[in-house]
Structures are given as structure tokens and as C-alpha cells.
Design a protein around this motif. Structure first.
Motif, PDB file in Angstrom:
ATOM      1  N   MET A  53       0.824  -1.210   0.000  1.00 30.80           N
ATOM      2  CA  MET A  53       0.000   0.000   0.000  1.00 30.80           C
ATOM      3  C   MET A  53       0.861   1.264   0.000  1.00 30.80           C
ATOM      4  SD  MET A  53      -3.280  -0.542   2.513  1.00 30.80           S
ATOM      5  CE  MET A  53      -4.759  -1.358   1.927  1.00 30.80           C
ATOM      6  N   THR A  54       0.271   2.356  -0.511  1.00 31.30           N
ATOM      7  CA  THR A  54       0.891   3.678  -0.458  1.00 31.30           C
ATOM      8  C   THR A  54       0.018   4.582   0.390  1.00 31.30           C
ATOM      9  OG1 THR A  54       1.920   3.468  -2.639  1.00 31.30           O
ATOM     10  CG2 THR A  54       1.602   5.695  -1.801  1.00 31.30           C
ATOM     11  N   ILE A  55       0.649   5.321   1.292  1.00 32.95           N
ATOM     12  CA  ILE A  55      -0.069   6.223   2.194  1.00 32.95           C
ATOM     13  C   ILE A  55       0.413   7.635   1.939  1.00 32.95           C
ATOM     14  CG2 ILE A  55      -0.608   6.820   4.588  1.00 32.95           C
ATOM     15  CD1 ILE A  55       0.776   3.371   3.717  1.00 32.95           C
ATOM     16  N   ALA A  56      -0.483   8.513   1.480  1.00 26.08           N
ATOM     17  CA  ALA A  56      -0.163   9.925   1.280  1.00 26.08           C
ATOM     18  C   ALA A  56      -0.313  10.637   2.626  1.00 26.08           C
ATOM     19  CB  ALA A  56      -1.088  10.540   0.249  1.00 26.08           C
TER      20      ALA A  56
ATOM     21  N   ILE B  25       4.291   8.577   1.490  1.00 24.90           N
ATOM     22  CA  ILE B  25       4.700   9.593   0.540  1.00 24.90           C
ATOM     23  C   ILE B  25       4.099  10.947   0.915  1.00 24.90           C
ATOM     24  CG2 ILE B  25       2.771   8.998  -0.993  1.00 24.90           C
ATOM     25  CD1 ILE B  25       4.604   9.623  -3.370  1.00 24.90           C
ATOM     26  N   CYS B  26       4.884  11.996   0.771  1.00 26.80           N
ATOM     27  CA  CYS B  26       4.415  13.343   1.130  1.00 26.80           C
ATOM     28  C   CYS B  26       3.311  13.797   0.187  1.00 26.80           C
ATOM     29  CB  CYS B  26       5.562  14.348   1.067  1.00 26.80           C
ATOM     30  SG  CYS B  26       6.859  14.077   2.292  1.00 26.80           S
ATOM     31  N   GLY B  27       2.199  14.241   0.767  1.00 28.93           N
ATOM     32  CA  GLY B  27       1.106  14.769  -0.026  1.00 28.93           C
ATOM     33  C   GLY B  27       1.152  16.277  -0.132  1.00 28.93           C
ATOM     34  N   ILE B  28       2.199  16.887   0.426  1.00 22.63           N
ATOM     35  CA  ILE B  28       2.382  18.331   0.401  1.00 22.63           C
ATOM     36  C   ILE B  28       3.870  18.616   0.528  1.00 22.63           C
ATOM     37  CG2 ILE B  28       2.048  18.514   2.907  1.00 22.63           C
ATOM     38  CD1 ILE B  28       0.743  21.265   2.426  1.00 22.63           C
TER      39      ILE B  28
ATOM     40  N   ALA C 262      -2.497   6.940  -4.124  1.00 27.66           N
ATOM     41  CA  ALA C 262      -2.344   6.299  -2.815  1.00 27.66           C
ATOM     42  C   ALA C 262      -3.605   5.520  -2.440  1.00 27.66           C
ATOM     43  CB  ALA C 262      -2.044   7.350  -1.749  1.00 27.66           C
ATOM     44  N   ASP C 263      -3.411   4.531  -1.585  1.00 29.43           N
ATOM     45  CA  ASP C 263      -4.539   3.747  -1.067  1.00 29.43           C
ATOM     46  C   ASP C 263      -5.165   4.429   0.150  1.00 29.43           C
ATOM     47  OD1 ASP C 263      -4.105   1.109  -2.682  1.00 29.43           O
ATOM     48  OD2 ASP C 263      -2.132   1.589  -1.837  1.00 29.43           O
ATOM     49  N   VAL C 264      -4.326   5.151   0.892  1.00 32.22           N
ATOM     50  CA  VAL C 264      -4.769   5.812   2.126  1.00 32.22           C
ATOM     51  C   VAL C 264      -4.157   7.205   2.165  1.00 32.22           C
ATOM     52  CG1 VAL C 264      -4.745   5.724   4.667  1.00 32.22           C
ATOM     53  CG2 VAL C 264      -4.866   3.591   3.346  1.00 32.22           C
TER      54      VAL C 264
ATOM     55  N   LEU D 158      -7.792  14.189  -3.331  1.00 36.70           N
ATOM     56  CA  LEU D 158      -8.099  13.419  -2.127  1.00 36.70           C
ATOM     57  C   LEU D 158      -9.379  12.608  -2.293  1.00 36.70           C
ATOM     58  CD1 LEU D 158      -7.192  16.075   0.589  1.00 36.70           C
ATOM     59  CD2 LEU D 158      -5.963  13.939   0.148  1.00 36.70           C
ATOM     60  N   LYS D 159     -10.346  13.174  -2.991  1.00 41.50           N
ATOM     61  CA  LYS D 159     -11.620  12.483  -3.177  1.00 41.50           C
ATOM     62  C   LYS D 159     -11.436  11.169  -3.942  1.00 41.50           C
ATOM     63  CE  LYS D 159     -15.263  15.017  -3.602  1.00 41.50           C
ATOM     64  NZ  LYS D 159     -16.342  15.929  -4.059  1.00 41.50           N
TER      65      LYS D 159
END
Length: 317
Positions: A109-112, A137-140, A201-203, A270-271
């Protein structure tokens, strides 16, 4: 307050809460009116001499969760008991999110990951974490540190270390005042590739904020107190997701002068992520939580029992 006032408040509080004397009995004991006893007991709570914490039974919180799921169609509600101390409340919520991640994350899995104190508290939570072959992974982009490290990169590294996973940095500043510069950065190959991976990302872990003139983004210098006030009063903005995605009480996105300054995942990005975990531990954020739930972006909400109670009451009015 002077020491004499504190002593009086303490004595009256002990008589009422520990010795279980009635207000009438306390009035006679201290030779004051019953009305004054009531006022002093209220002041004891306001001044922190008395702290009242409601310990919710698990059955009660599960009932709250069920009502919230029925009302908003979310996946889960992680509901912490109410704490008087804001830092302790944040730790309680972070513990629930950490447990949820431990049980729900799967290999690959990838988590943002977003930024802020509530997200950072998850990375700082002390506990036993199972090994997960996941990427955080950084989302910002990165931010200037003005206190405790609450930037996405620091949090990603913490989470990757705890779960024995890997992390990916977004090599860009989080904030650019000039929107044209921001658009140029967004087209940079390295930045675009990282954000594209974060979008898949998954989460996602994001904070939910209110329109507070003293918010972390104002402290960073991203937005001015006037911009926050104008957006709240003139445009009906009630909160934000991830620090910059603004919405009103109906959950509708609002285009403000503060939009398009941040390098990070948008509300639309994000949606599209299957599981967005929104975290808001502070008890002043119930209105913002309600608006965030109505956006349809939040799949798992993590907050306090009192916030959930207020949200459900507001949603029915």
C-alpha cells in the motif's frame, strides 16, 4: 487570582466533589450564599482548579460511530474519550489512528501523508507497530519549522521507521505566494511524478482545520488573519482539509484568495483516494468536522466524543 482565592476555590471544590457536600451545606460551612457557591464552583472549573473528564463506555462510542456512519456514509469513526488537556487529547486520537493503521495497512500500500500537529502525533505515537511493506509519501511540500517538526516529510520518515516501510519526499516548498510560480513548480517533472504517485495512494492522512486567525498556516505566513476572517465572514468558509482546501458548512469547495498557493494534493485528488483519514482532535473543530464530512472526501474521521456528539446534533438542526 491570588493564593487566597485559589485556596478558597480548592477547599470548596474538595467539599463538593470529594466530600460530596451539597451546595447548601458548603454555604453554611463557609458562611456564604448558595448562589456564590455555585459561582465559585463554576470559576473553579474555568480556572482549571477542577478538571472534569467524561469517560465514555465503549458501547456508547460504538453507538456514536454507528449513527455517524448512517448519517454520512463513512467507513469508520475513531472516537477518543474527552480530555481536558489539548496535548493529551491529541495523543488519545493519535493512538486510535495508529491502531487503525496497524490493523488495516497491507503490504504494497501507499499512504499519502499531510502535515500538522495532529498528523505528527500519529508519527510520534509510542507503541508496537507491525512490519508493513508500505510506502509513506508526502502529499504536500516542505514547510519552515516554527516549533515542533510537523512537516509531511518528517512525519513520513517517522511512520516509515515505525512500520519498517519506505518513504518518499516531495522536493518542493509547500507554499508559494506567487500563483504563477506555483503553477510552474507543479509542472516540474520530479514534483509532478511524486504528486502523481501520491494521487494513486490507497490511504491519505490529513488534518481538518477551522478558520482560526491563529492557525498554523497563519503562523507560517501562508495566509493573513484578515484573509481567514474575510473567507469566513464573506464567503462562508467553515474549515479546511490538509491546511489549504477550503469548504463551507454544506461541504462545498470555496474559491478564496488563498487558493492555488500550496503545492500539494487538491480536494479533488483526495476524493479519488479510497480511504482518507481526517484527524481533528481539538474540541473547537466540530463545525469544521461537519463541513468536512459533507464534502464526501473523508472516509474515516478521528476525533473526540464531544466533537462527534456536537456534529450529530448540528447535522440534525
Amino acid at each position: 487570582m491570588n493564593y487566597k482565592e485559589i485556596d478558597l476555590l480548592t477547599e470548596i471544590a474538595i467539599a463538593y466533589y470529594e466530600q460530596e457536600l451539597t451546595q447548601e451545606e458548603i454555604a453554611k460551612k463557609f458562611n456564604i450564599s448558595r448562589i456564590k457557591v455555585g459561582r465559585l464552583l463554576k470559576k473553579a472549573r474555568q480556572e482549571g482548579v477542577v478538571e472534569i473528564n467524561v469517560k465514555y463506555h465503549p458501547i456508547f462510542t460504538s453507538q456514536l460511530e454507528k449513527r455517524l456512519i448512517e448519517k454520512f456514509g463513512i467507513q469508520r469513526a475513531l472516537i477518543a474519550i474527552d480530555e481536558y488537556n489539548e496535548d493529551e487529547q491529541r495523543k488519545q486520537v493519535a493512538a486510535l489512528v495508529s491502531s487503525y493503521l496497524s490493523n488495516s495497512l497491507k503490504d504494497g500500500m501507499t499512504i499519502a501523508v499531510g502535515q500538522g500537529r495532529n498528523i505528527a502525533a500519529v508519527g510520534e505515537h509510542i507503541g508496537i507497530f507491525p512490519d508493513k511493506n508500505c510506502k509513506f509519501i508526502c502529499g504536500i511540500g516542505g514547510v519552515q519549522r516554527i516549533g515542533d517538526p510537523v512537516d509531511a516529510d518528517h512525519i513520513c520518515r517517522n511512520l516509515a521507521r515505525k512500520f519498517n516501510g519506505i518513504n518518499e519526499t516531495l522536493y518542493a516548498p509547500a507554499y508559494l505566494e506567487n500563483k504563477e510560480f506555483r503553477n510552474i513548480f507543479m509542472q516540474n517533472g520530479l514534483i509532478k511524478e511524486t504528486l502523481d504517485r501520491a494521487r494513486k495512494a490507497d490511504v491519505a492522512l490529513v488534518g481538518i482545520g477551522d478558520m482560526n486567525e491563529n492557525s498554523y498556516m497563519v503562523q507560517l505566513g501562508w495566509f493573513t488573519p484578515k484573509e481567514m476572517t474575510d473567507a469566513r465572514i464573506n464567503q462562508g468558509v467553515i474549515g479546511e482539509i490538509a491546511g489549504y482546501g477550503f469548504f463551507n458548512l454544506k461541504g462545498e469547495p470555496v474559491d478564496t484568495v488563498m487558493n492555488n498557493r500550496v503545492i500539494g494534493l487538491s480536494l479533488e485528488d483526495l476524493k479519488a483516494i479510497p480511504c482518507v483519514i481526517g484527524i481533528a482532535s481539538e474540541n473547537a473543530k466540530s463545525m469544521a468536522i461537519l463541513g468536512a464530512l459533507r464534502t464526501g472526501i473523508i472516509d474515516v474521521i478521528a476525533t473526540s466524543a464531544s466533537n462527534i456528539n456536537t456534529v450529530l446534533n448540528l447535522a440534525n438542526t
